[in-house]
Design an enzyme around this catalytic site. Structure first.
Site, PDB file in Angstrom:
ATOM      1  N   ASP A  58     -11.955-136.524 -60.867  1.00  0.00           N
ATOM      2  CA  ASP A  58     -11.828-137.982 -60.746  1.00  0.00           C
ATOM      3  C   ASP A  58     -13.220-138.598 -60.613  1.00  0.00           C
ATOM      4  OD1 ASP A  58     -11.132-140.586 -60.129  1.00  0.00           O
ATOM      5  OD2 ASP A  58     -10.650-140.127 -58.034  1.00  0.00           O
ATOM      6  N   ASN A  60     -13.862-142.076 -60.622  1.00  0.00           N
ATOM      7  CA  ASN A  60     -13.962-143.413 -60.016  1.00  0.00           C
ATOM      8  C   ASN A  60     -13.281-143.546 -58.656  1.00  0.00           C
ATOM      9  OD1 ASN A  60     -11.337-143.322 -60.792  1.00  0.00           O
ATOM     10  ND2 ASN A  60     -11.317-145.283 -61.877  1.00  0.00           N
ATOM     11  N   ASP A  62     -10.196-143.161 -57.604  1.00  0.00           N
ATOM     12  CA  ASP A  62      -8.824-143.647 -57.395  1.00  0.00           C
ATOM     13  C   ASP A  62      -7.828-142.506 -57.163  1.00  0.00           C
ATOM     14  OD1 ASP A  62      -8.579-142.560 -59.903  1.00  0.00           O
ATOM     15  OD2 ASP A  62      -7.797-144.351 -60.878  1.00  0.00           O
ATOM     16  N   ASP A  66      -9.824-138.232 -64.624  1.00  0.00           N
ATOM     17  CA  ASP A  66     -10.011-139.158 -65.740  1.00  0.00           C
ATOM     18  C   ASP A  66     -10.990-138.591 -66.766  1.00  0.00           C
ATOM     19  OD1 ASP A  66     -12.472-139.600 -64.380  1.00  0.00           O
ATOM     20  OD2 ASP A  66     -11.451-141.067 -63.102  1.00  0.00           O
ATOM     21  N   ASP A 135      -2.712-133.423 -77.473  1.00  0.00           N
ATOM     22  CA  ASP A 135      -1.278-133.222 -77.380  1.00  0.00           C
ATOM     23  C   ASP A 135      -0.602-134.276 -78.255  1.00  0.00           C
ATOM     24  OD1 ASP A 135       1.179-132.230 -76.117  1.00  0.00           O
ATOM     25  OD2 ASP A 135      -0.135-131.702 -74.441  1.00  0.00           O
ATOM     26  N   ASP A 237       4.061-131.110 -78.980  1.00  0.00           N
ATOM     27  CA  ASP A 237       4.926-131.045 -77.808  1.00  0.00           C
ATOM     28  C   ASP A 237       6.402-131.057 -78.202  1.00  0.00           C
ATOM     29  OD1 ASP A 237       5.205-131.444 -74.801  1.00  0.00           O
ATOM     30  OD2 ASP A 237       6.397-133.113 -75.568  1.00  0.00           O
ATOM     31  N   GLU A 291       4.637-126.007 -79.482  1.00  0.00           N
ATOM     32  CA  GLU A 291       5.204-125.539 -78.217  1.00  0.00           C
ATOM     33  C   GLU A 291       6.582-124.977 -78.535  1.00  0.00           C
ATOM     34  OE1 GLU A 291       6.526-127.099 -73.814  1.00  0.00           O
ATOM     35  OE2 GLU A 291       6.809-128.408 -75.510  1.00  0.00           O
ATOM     36  N   HIS A 357       0.484-126.171 -67.739  1.00  0.00           N
ATOM     37  CA  HIS A 357       0.808-127.239 -66.787  1.00  0.00           C
ATOM     38  C   HIS A 357       2.293-127.318 -66.434  1.00  0.00           C
ATOM     39  CE1 HIS A 357       1.929-128.682 -70.660  1.00  0.00           C
ATOM     40  NE2 HIS A 357       2.568-129.700 -70.106  1.00  0.00           N
ATOM     41  N   ASP A 358       3.131-126.552 -67.110  1.00  0.00           N
ATOM     42  CA  ASP A 358       4.566-126.558 -66.812  1.00  0.00           C
ATOM     43  C   ASP A 358       4.963-125.342 -65.979  1.00  0.00           C
ATOM     44  OD1 ASP A 358       5.079-128.872 -68.321  1.00  0.00           O
ATOM     45  OD2 ASP A 358       5.324-127.706 -70.167  1.00  0.00           O
TER      46      ASP A 358
HETATM   47  C1  GLC Z   1       6.731-130.235 -72.937  1.00  0.00           C
HETATM   48  C2  GLC Z   1       5.565-130.481 -72.012  1.00  0.00           C
HETATM   49  C3  GLC Z   1       6.107-130.932 -70.689  1.00  0.00           C
HETATM   50  C4  GLC Z   1       6.882-132.208 -70.910  1.00  0.00           C
HETATM   51  C5  GLC Z   1       7.964-132.037 -71.963  1.00  0.00           C
HETATM   52  C6  GLC Z   1       8.490-133.342 -72.421  1.00  0.00           C
HETATM   53  O1  GLC Z   1       7.526-129.193 -72.496  1.00  0.00           O
HETATM   54  O2  GLC Z   1       4.761-129.341 -71.917  1.00  0.00           O
HETATM   55  O3  GLC Z   1       5.095-131.121 -69.740  1.00  0.00           O
HETATM   56  O4  GLC Z   1       7.463-132.604 -69.701  1.00  0.00           O
HETATM   57  O5  GLC Z   1       7.477-131.395 -73.107  1.00  0.00           O
HETATM   58  O6  GLC Z   1       7.516-134.036 -73.152  1.00  0.00           O
HETATM   59 CA    CA Z   2      -9.855-141.739 -61.659  1.00  0.00          CA
END
Ligand code: GLC
Ligand code: CA
Length: 584
Positions: A58, A60, A62, A66, A135, A237, A291, A357-358
């Site tokens: 981050d 700034n 908040d 970013d 993405d 995605d 994906e 990230h999932d």
């Molecule tokens: C994919 C992404 C996930 C998102 C989902 C809906 O699985 O990796 O983070 O929530 O698609 O877009």
């Molecule tokens: Ca920020």
């Protein structure tokens, strides 16, 4: 539905692609004289580093990561030895699903910065020889996208057919399962036009209607907008969901337990991908990754084989899905990865990953995050990811051996999918203690806590209040401390990326599984043009023996996650020991 047949324009772009790949292949080959490797591509040789912008840095104050934050860390990224950065969505979004609900594909989320920031980031990356993959979230948009606002406003709107609607006078639509909805019902009633709209994910993520050529061309134009800016690829995605059977047949009761069989790769999807390739991808030097790899190996091949002119690679979930709170079978793990390698040995290309990230953190899910074994098991898993055939996708923070945060209260979670499911579980009077345990192991927020830069307040991620709690172990696990320690996970990861870069055998070499029935050790060789590497990985917290045809022959040790320098092939490995030898 039909697709334009083979046209002159298509033929021209086809020739252009051939020429492009010829030059790309030649320039790559020139950098490594003597390696006569067919079908070389830059994206096969790349290590992809995934950045979750919200949690990276981050700038700034908040509390939200970013673009300027990422810019400030470009040298760190460069020094990892990675080649490509995949950024989770940074487009305008009301953030129902952390950016996976896009309200404007040609603008930047205000939390993240501005278009000038992304331009600067792209330049900063390119200056350092790093490529940028964006993405692409086009199975659905946000319900706050202008298209949806128009679409829902009237049944005669020119945007009506951009989404899937079911008129309520026809009764209730046939049940469709939603992954994120509180009630798992994918049809949402909207009173303005007395109709239901479809949303496979959250209510704020209505599915786009890919049958509509207008919608498809909007998407292609938008992709060109980004490609013209100079980005280097797209991660598609949830694209395997994009095609729907719009006769809306009734699915058998309980289909949702196996929804992929009904939702993925519905006939017609390949047509969209081929059209997208013709219209956009073939005109640029982009890498593309889907994906999800469909339901079968054939599905996966059909998406990525070069002669299909669709995408470059897909990532399959079979490997990552193996790990449950009760553990996973190493034998099964070896089987899954060996099978995928085998099926793609001659044709097509694979992605290799065990976290994103999932998912939970790599070391917490597949290794051992106890103080005794965290570092060594994290290094072992990184060794696996960097020595397999296929393009590795490596999730930010795993290079430090970051762990699950161990949240115990629902108030600590931020992910809508996790929170909606919590309410669903409450509504059906489920065992909530059990659910809390489950999400502590596998919830998506495990991988989304702030990046641990240093031992200062909030791990150096922000000077404000972080949007999600920082893992309390940041005082010991952080990048600054690991920079100074030559044996840290971070420095080990750098050695691995360098090793992969210096030895194309790890990218292209033939993979052979050894000691197949060994329930503890994963051992394999990689071979290319007379070069042969041996990788041995103990996946357990116990000493384990390994039986390879090399006995205790002499070999050159290239890397080990223990302080060691033996040139004899080992037959006993210490807990989570990882060792790489050059045999020839
Ligand atoms: C994919 C992404 C996930 C998102 C989902 C809906 O699985 O990796 O983070 O929530 O698609 O877009
Ligand atoms: Ca920020």
């Amino acid at each position: 539905m039909s697709f334009p047949s083979f046209s002159t324009a298509h033929f021209n772009s086809f020739v252009a692609v051939l020429l492009c790949s010829f030059f790309a292949t030649r320039s790559l080959a020139q950098t490594n004289q003597g390696d006569s490797i067919p079908n070389r591509r830059w994206w096969k040789e790349a290590v992809v580093y995934q950045i979750y912008p919200r949690s990276f840095k981050d700038a700034n104050g908040d509390g939200i990561g970013d673009l300027k934050g990422i810019i400030s860390k470009l040298d760190y990224i460069k020094n990892l030895g990675v080649d490509v950065v995949w950024l989770n969505p940074i487009y305008s979004s009301p953030n129902d699903d952390n950016g996976y609900d896009v309200s404007d594909y040609r603008n930047i989320m205000s939390d993240f910065g501005t278009m000038a920031d992304i331009d600067a980031l792209l330049k900063g990356m390119h200056d350092r020889g790093i490529k940028l993959v964006m993405d692409l979230v086009v199975n659905h948009s946000s319900n706050e996208h202008e298209w949806f606002k128009q679409s829902r406003s009237s049944r005669t709107s020119p945007y009506r057919e951009y989404y899937h609607w079911w008129p309520a006078e026809n009764g209730k639509p046939p049940y469709r399962y939603s992954l994120f909805d509180v009630n798992h019902d994918a049809w949402m009633y909207d009173k303005t036009t007395n109709a239901y709209y479809l949303h496979y994910f959250s209510r704020k993520q209505p599915d786009l209607n890919w049958e509509n050529p207008k919608l498809r061309h909007e998407v292609y134009d938008m992709m060109k907008f980004w490609a013209d800016k100079g980005i280097d690829g797209f991660r598609m995605d949830a694209f395997q969901f994009a095609r729907k059977d719009t006769t809306w047949p009734t699915f058998p009761k309980g289909f949702e337990k196996n929804f992929g069989q009904y939702y993925y790769m519905v006939p017609g999807l390949h047509g969209y991908l081929q059209e997208m390739n013709r219209e956009v991808l073939s005109k640029y030097d982009l890498m593309t990754v889907a994906e999800g790899a469909g339901n079968t190996y054939e599905d996966a091949h059909n998406m990525v084989d070069a002669d299909r002119h669709e995408l470059d690679m897909a990532y399959a979930f079979d490997g990552i899905d193996l790990a449950k709170p009760t553990g996973y079978s190493i034998l099964k793990f070896k089987q899954v990865f060996s099978k995928w390698d085998n099926v793609f040995a001659e044709k097509g290309w694979l992605s290799i990953f065990l976290a994103n990230h999932d998912q939970a953190r790599l070391v917490s899910r597949f290794g051992n995050d106890s103080p005794e074994f965290r570092e060594v098991s994290s290094k072992m898993l990184s060794t696996f990811l960097m020595t397999m055939r296929g393009t590795p996708y490596y999730y930010n923070g795993d290079e430090l051996g970051m762990t699950n945060p161990g949240f115990t209260k629902i108030g600590q979670y931020r992910d809508k999918a996790t929170l909606n499911e919590y309410h669903h579980q409450q509504n059906i009077h489920a065992d909530m203690a059990k659910y809390m345990k489950e999400i502590a192991f596998s919830g998506r927020d495990n991988g989304r806590t702030p990046f641990q830069w240093d031992g200062s307040k909030n791990a150096g991620f922000t000077s404000g209040t972080p949007w999600i709690e920082v893992n309390p172990n940041y005082k010991t696990i952080n990048a600054a401390a690991q920079e100074k320690d030559p044996n840290s996970c971070l420095n080990y990861f750098r050695k691995l990326t360098k090793l992969r870069k210096d030895n194309l055998v790890f990218v292209y070499g033939k993979y052979t599984l050894l000691d197949k029935g060994n329930p503890s050790v994963y051992a394999y060789t990689r071979e290319l043009n007379g070069k042969k590497m041996l990788v041995m990985l103990n996946f357990t917290s116990k000493q384990a023996s390994v039986n390879t045809p090399f006995g205790s022959a002499n070999a050159q040790m290239l890397l080990c996650n223990y302080d060691d320098s033996t040139n004899t092939v080992k037959t006993i490995l210490r807990p989570y020991e990882a060792i790489i030898y050059r045999l020839q």
